[in-house]
Design a protein around this motif. Sequence first.
Motif, PDB file in Angstrom:
ATOM      1  N   ASN A  66       0.838  -1.199   0.000  1.00  0.00           N
ATOM      2  CA  ASN A  66       0.000   0.000   0.000  1.00  0.00           C
ATOM      3  C   ASN A  66       0.871   1.246   0.000  1.00  0.00           C
ATOM      4  O   ASN A  66       0.618   2.204  -0.725  1.00  0.00           O
ATOM      5  CB  ASN A  66      -0.897   0.032   1.244  1.00  0.00           C
ATOM      6  CG  ASN A  66      -2.169  -0.761   1.053  1.00  0.00           C
ATOM      7  OD1 ASN A  66      -2.477  -1.188  -0.049  1.00  0.00           O
ATOM      8  ND2 ASN A  66      -2.896  -0.965   2.123  1.00  0.00           N
TER       9      ASN A  66
ATOM     10  N   LEU B  82       1.245   4.098  -2.815  1.00  0.00           N
ATOM     11  CA  LEU B  82       1.013   5.513  -2.540  1.00  0.00           C
ATOM     12  C   LEU B  82       2.221   6.347  -2.927  1.00  0.00           C
ATOM     13  O   LEU B  82       2.084   7.450  -3.454  1.00  0.00           O
ATOM     14  CB  LEU B  82       0.711   5.706  -1.053  1.00  0.00           C
ATOM     15  CG  LEU B  82      -0.541   4.980  -0.565  1.00  0.00           C
ATOM     16  CD1 LEU B  82      -0.710   5.175   0.926  1.00  0.00           C
ATOM     17  CD2 LEU B  82      -1.765   5.464  -1.300  1.00  0.00           C
TER      18      LEU B  82
ATOM     19  N   CYS C  70       0.354  12.148  -8.027  1.00  0.00           N
ATOM     20  CA  CYS C  70      -0.978  11.602  -7.753  1.00  0.00           C
ATOM     21  C   CYS C  70      -1.761  11.461  -9.049  1.00  0.00           C
ATOM     22  O   CYS C  70      -2.945  11.774  -9.133  1.00  0.00           O
ATOM     23  CB  CYS C  70      -1.738  12.471  -6.748  1.00  0.00           C
ATOM     24  SG  CYS C  70      -0.991  12.454  -5.108  1.00  0.00           S
TER      25      CYS C  70
ATOM     26  N   GLN D 264      -7.800   6.187  -4.989  1.00  0.00           N
ATOM     27  CA  GLN D 264      -7.741   7.471  -4.283  1.00  0.00           C
ATOM     28  C   GLN D 264      -8.184   7.303  -2.834  1.00  0.00           C
ATOM     29  O   GLN D 264      -7.608   7.901  -1.918  1.00  0.00           O
ATOM     30  CB  GLN D 264      -8.624   8.500  -4.987  1.00  0.00           C
ATOM     31  CG  GLN D 264      -8.064   8.958  -6.327  1.00  0.00           C
ATOM     32  CD  GLN D 264      -8.953   9.990  -6.988  1.00  0.00           C
ATOM     33  OE1 GLN D 264     -10.175   9.879  -6.984  1.00  0.00           O
ATOM     34  NE2 GLN D 264      -8.341  11.015  -7.557  1.00  0.00           N
TER      35      GLN D 264
ATOM     36  N   MET E 175      -5.394   5.626  -0.917  1.00  0.00           N
ATOM     37  CA  MET E 175      -4.302   6.567  -0.690  1.00  0.00           C
ATOM     38  C   MET E 175      -4.617   7.486   0.483  1.00  0.00           C
ATOM     39  O   MET E 175      -3.814   7.636   1.407  1.00  0.00           O
ATOM     40  CB  MET E 175      -4.042   7.406  -1.940  1.00  0.00           C
ATOM     41  CG  MET E 175      -2.937   8.442  -1.744  1.00  0.00           C
ATOM     42  SD  MET E 175      -2.583   9.404  -3.235  1.00  0.00           S
ATOM     43  CE  MET E 175      -4.085  10.370  -3.372  1.00  0.00           C
TER      44      MET E 175
END
Length: 200
Positions: free
Chosen positions: A8, A12, A20, A117, A120
């Motif tokens: 994860n 990210l 992003c 998203q 994140m």
Amino acid sequence: MKRITLRNIVLLTGLILTGCSKKSSDVTAFIQNSSRPSGETIASVNKKYFINKSDFINEYNLQIDQLELADDKARELRNDNENQEKYLDEVIMQYIVFDKACKEKITEEPVFLTYLQLVMRDTVYQYYLKKKIFTGIKVSEHEVAEYYSKNKEKYTKNFGSREEAEIMQIIKNQKFKDAYFEYLGSLKEKAVVERKRINE
């Protein structure tokens, strides 16, 4: 708090490094690049994803940390070779599924990008608060003794290090809970928030 996996965090990081970006190809490429051979490789999947031993151990230990166990139990799990092998099997399976999903272009679906998203935001939220608050919490011997004196009926006469570690964890969790809400409150006071009612 939910468990946070190293993958994860890697994911990210990839999103952050790519600004992003909402491009799933950027995310996929970053994960593929992050698993290139380096150091001692203990497993590989489809000659594309390589699991480095030191990275794997770091992830395994991180998963144990998320369980917030007593120190002796955490040490026992860290040194549990059989459990490590089972976790490696799980990681390998995740990469197998990940590779299959990428081939089927699952990562290009709008719903997936929305979910990405969400992951994140949620993972950064959890990781930051844990690092900011939980890791700095200390428990004194006096606090342990005071808790024990008020809860003797919960423990056997043979009070030892295991019970002491359990009490320390209970107190630490309570301190985190108190500090958590206090810190969130202070952040909210300083933030500039504008909002409307959803159904207006």
